[in-house]
Design a protein around this motif. Sequence first.
Motif, PDB file in Angstrom:
ATOM      1  N   SER A  81     -12.115  22.940  58.418  1.00 53.56           N
ATOM      2  CA  SER A  81     -13.477  23.170  59.497  1.00 53.56           C
ATOM      3  C   SER A  81     -13.936  22.230  58.864  1.00 53.56           C
ATOM      4  CB  SER A  81     -13.375  24.014  59.782  1.00 53.56           C
ATOM      5  OG  SER A  81     -14.915  23.742  61.167  1.00 53.56           O
ATOM      6  N   HIS A  82     -15.720  22.300  58.673  1.00 56.05           N
ATOM      7  CA  HIS A  82     -16.373  21.147  58.033  1.00 56.05           C
ATOM      8  C   HIS A  82     -17.646  22.633  57.370  1.00 56.05           C
ATOM      9  CE1 HIS A  82     -19.681  22.129  60.533  1.00 56.05           C
ATOM     10  NE2 HIS A  82     -18.662  22.192  61.796  1.00 56.05           N
ATOM     11  N   ILE A  83     -17.610  21.744  56.047  1.00 57.21           N
ATOM     12  CA  ILE A  83     -19.153  21.925  55.637  1.00 57.21           C
ATOM     13  C   ILE A  83     -20.312  21.773  55.455  1.00 57.21           C
ATOM     14  CG2 ILE A  83     -17.535  23.779  53.776  1.00 57.21           C
ATOM     15  CD1 ILE A  83     -18.443  21.648  51.735  1.00 57.21           C
ATOM     16  N   TYR A  92     -22.693  29.884  58.516  1.00 54.94           N
ATOM     17  CA  TYR A  92     -21.510  30.127  59.196  1.00 54.94           C
ATOM     18  C   TYR A  92     -20.741  29.092  59.962  1.00 54.94           C
ATOM     19  CZ  TYR A  92     -23.122  34.210  58.057  1.00 54.94           C
ATOM     20  OH  TYR A  92     -23.556  35.875  57.700  1.00 54.94           O
ATOM     21  N   ASP A  93     -21.448  27.946  60.655  1.00 56.68           N
ATOM     22  CA  ASP A  93     -20.407  27.045  61.362  1.00 56.68           C
ATOM     23  C   ASP A  93     -19.701  26.365  60.413  1.00 56.68           C
ATOM     24  OD1 ASP A  93     -19.589  24.856  62.943  1.00 56.68           O
ATOM     25  OD2 ASP A  93     -22.095  24.171  62.958  1.00 56.68           O
ATOM     26  N   GLY A  94     -18.283  25.905  60.720  1.00 53.16           N
ATOM     27  CA  GLY A  94     -17.514  24.899  60.077  1.00 53.16           C
ATOM     28  C   GLY A  94     -17.226  25.967  59.201  1.00 53.16           C
ATOM     29  N   VAL A  95     -18.107  26.771  58.067  1.00 54.77           N
ATOM     30  CA  VAL A  95     -17.955  27.061  56.237  1.00 54.77           C
ATOM     31  C   VAL A  95     -17.333  28.082  56.208  1.00 54.77           C
ATOM     32  CG1 VAL A  95     -18.669  28.574  54.623  1.00 54.77           C
ATOM     33  CG2 VAL A  95     -20.661  26.226  55.101  1.00 54.77           C
ATOM     34  N   THR A 126     -18.195  14.464  57.767  1.00 55.44           N
ATOM     35  CA  THR A 126     -19.329  14.616  58.659  1.00 55.44           C
ATOM     36  C   THR A 126     -18.444  14.869  59.860  1.00 55.44           C
ATOM     37  OG1 THR A 126     -19.287  11.979  57.035  1.00 55.44           O
ATOM     38  CG2 THR A 126     -20.451  12.086  59.303  1.00 55.44           C
ATOM     39  N   GLU A 127     -19.026  15.753  60.370  1.00 58.47           N
ATOM     40  CA  GLU A 127     -18.311  16.450  61.816  1.00 58.47           C
ATOM     41  C   GLU A 127     -19.758  16.718  62.186  1.00 58.47           C
ATOM     42  OE1 GLU A 127     -17.899  19.587  64.559  1.00 58.47           O
ATOM     43  OE2 GLU A 127     -19.705  19.603  62.753  1.00 58.47           O
ATOM     44  N   GLU A 128     -21.057  16.814  61.742  1.00 60.35           N
ATOM     45  CA  GLU A 128     -22.146  16.574  62.525  1.00 60.35           C
ATOM     46  C   GLU A 128     -22.641  15.112  62.705  1.00 60.35           C
ATOM     47  OE1 GLU A 128     -22.412  18.946  63.885  1.00 60.35           O
ATOM     48  OE2 GLU A 128     -22.168  21.221  62.584  1.00 60.35           O
ATOM     49  N   LEU A 191     -10.007  27.946  62.466  1.00 58.05           N
ATOM     50  CA  LEU A 191     -10.906  29.223  62.586  1.00 58.05           C
ATOM     51  C   LEU A 191     -12.004  28.720  62.637  1.00 58.05           C
ATOM     52  CD1 LEU A 191     -10.560  32.518  61.015  1.00 58.05           C
ATOM     53  CD2 LEU A 191     -13.197  31.595  60.929  1.00 58.05           C
ATOM     54  N   HIS A 192     -12.898  29.508  63.454  1.00 55.60           N
ATOM     55  CA  HIS A 192     -14.159  29.107  63.803  1.00 55.60           C
ATOM     56  C   HIS A 192     -15.406  30.093  64.402  1.00 55.60           C
ATOM     57  CE1 HIS A 192     -17.916  26.362  65.116  1.00 55.60           C
ATOM     58  NE2 HIS A 192     -17.124  25.356  63.963  1.00 55.60           N
ATOM     59  N   ILE A 193     -16.862  30.582  64.190  1.00 58.11           N
ATOM     60  CA  ILE A 193     -17.596  30.969  65.282  1.00 58.11           C
ATOM     61  C   ILE A 193     -17.096  30.115  66.865  1.00 58.11           C
ATOM     62  CG2 ILE A 193     -18.448  31.917  63.185  1.00 58.11           C
ATOM     63  CD1 ILE A 193     -20.963  29.762  63.881  1.00 58.11           C
ATOM     64  N   GLU A 194     -17.607  30.876  67.855  1.00 56.13           N
ATOM     65  CA  GLU A 194     -17.434  30.765  69.265  1.00 56.13           C
ATOM     66  C   GLU A 194     -18.569  29.614  69.385  1.00 56.13           C
ATOM     67  OE1 GLU A 194     -17.784  33.809  71.908  1.00 56.13           O
ATOM     68  OE2 GLU A 194     -18.350  32.591  73.052  1.00 56.13           O
ATOM     69  N   GLN A 195     -19.582  30.495  68.571  1.00 54.90           N
ATOM     70  CA  GLN A 195     -21.176  29.197  69.286  1.00 54.90           C
ATOM     71  C   GLN A 195     -21.130  29.602  70.782  1.00 54.90           C
ATOM     72  OE1 GLN A 195     -19.633  25.384  67.550  1.00 54.90           O
ATOM     73  NE2 GLN A 195     -21.252  25.504  66.397  1.00 54.90           N
ATOM     74  N   GLY A 196     -21.226  30.590  71.351  1.00 49.16           N
ATOM     75  CA  GLY A 196     -21.212  30.763  72.271  1.00 49.16           C
ATOM     76  C   GLY A 196     -21.367  32.999  72.316  1.00 49.16           C
ATOM     77  N   TYR A 360     -17.569  20.617  70.926  1.00 48.39           N
ATOM     78  CA  TYR A 360     -16.105  20.159  70.431  1.00 48.39           C
ATOM     79  C   TYR A 360     -16.335  19.817  68.801  1.00 48.39           C
ATOM     80  CZ  TYR A 360     -18.226  15.412  69.332  1.00 48.39           C
ATOM     81  OH  TYR A 360     -19.594  14.026  68.857  1.00 48.39           O
ATOM     82  N   HIS A 361     -15.149  20.427  68.283  1.00 55.30           N
ATOM     83  CA  HIS A 361     -14.550  20.040  66.834  1.00 55.30           C
ATOM     84  C   HIS A 361     -13.817  19.374  66.315  1.00 55.30           C
ATOM     85  CE1 HIS A 361     -15.854  23.987  67.131  1.00 55.30           C
ATOM     86  NE2 HIS A 361     -15.783  24.122  68.319  1.00 55.30           N
ATOM     87  N   ASP A 362     -13.186  19.088  65.433  1.00 55.58           N
ATOM     88  CA  ASP A 362     -12.237  18.413  64.721  1.00 55.58           C
ATOM     89  C   ASP A 362     -10.897  17.749  65.292  1.00 55.58           C
ATOM     90  OD1 ASP A 362     -13.686  16.286  62.674  1.00 55.58           O
ATOM     91  OD2 ASP A 362     -14.040  19.319  61.852  1.00 55.58           O
TER      92      ASP A 362
END
Length: 412
Positions: A81-83, A92-95, A126-128, A191-196, A360-362
């Motif tokens: 994922s991304h940092i 938590y997002d990405g990390v 550069t995910e964000e 793997l990612h947090i749901e963000q919802g 959306y994600h990588d």
Amino acid sequence: MKLEIDGHRLLAELETLSTFSDAEPPAVTRVVFTPTDLQARAWLISRCDEAGLAVRQDAVGNVFARWSGADPAAPAVGTGSHIDAIPNAGKYDGVVGVLSGLEAMRALQRCGFQPKHSIELLVFATEEPTRFGVGCLGSRLLSGSLTAEAARQLRDRSGESLDEVRQKAGFQGDLESVELPAGYYKAFVELHIEQGPLLERAETPLGIVMKIAAPASLRVSIEGAGGHAGGVLMPDRQDALCSAAELILAVESAARSTGSTDSVATVGICEVFPGAVNSIPSRVRLTVDVRDTDLRRRDGMIEALESALKTVSAKRHVSVLPELLNADAPADCALDVRAALSDSCRRHGLPFLEMVSRAYHDSLFISRIAPTGMLFIPCRNGYSHRPDEYASPEDIARGVLVLAETLATLAA
Ligand SMILES: [Zn+2]
């Protein structure tokens, strides 16, 4: 195979990574290619070295950390994922996806698993969209979804090009070299947090993603006429902000009227010029973000917006210029990756929801070059992109366990 997840070390690593930040804790700000981002990368790479992984970085700053399989020439199984973190974000997002991938690999090593296919941790650059205005730059280039030529045109707010910024940060080589060769990955899992809030509401520890929603974004510039707030009479006005207000409501109504809860639309930025209390707004710039799991419905919302632009422009005598910044297609997650994830959940008696990723994600871009799946874990109140973002240690550990087993299944 008896997998033991070292949750303590993973949580300690989460805390450490959150200290590489340009914001006061608990907020995290980590914008790509800043000194803070480079320090975080160096720390992360040292963790990968310690795990015996072979690390390389490409020209745009994607990091690959590989555990060689028995058949090193075979396509690899990827996770990651991304940092990078937007200003004033959480930890938590990405990390979580990156550190869980690393811990999953270590857990597999500890229990003596020998992969046939190499397993590779990928930290996307550069995910964000914070710095260059376009999200998922690393995965767009890896998947050939963005050409090197188009990437070279990107500039940050200070006018520096992506090429200048990345080279100054030590990432050399041509952007052309970033695209992965065909068949590089056998499969990819993020793997990612749901963000919802759906997993938390359903009291379900895991989500297996079926589709990743298709985002599109536009910039809309409205030119009216300014003037003295006292002097210009109402019938004579061409107020750019009043025009923008009508457009913002049209965007909302376009999403509300599709009949699907998967349709969402947001105006997140509204810049008003000149921005003085006694001056009629002469110019406004809006950004519009439209998403759906169905491409036709998503494009239908954009058409509704375009027709509102024409109406408002004619009615209020302002010029309205829309500019489509990106319009990506939605992705379906791969059946075999979903099956490996759900088999692992069942083996451990862990309930899961099959769901849609509305963010959306990588993985959206990696799904264009490899069978891809996503595993969600709950986050408190569905909060993300804010300092109080939180995922519980238990939920993270369950996610790592299922991720590790899934990697093992796919790499066997
Ligand atoms: Zn993310």
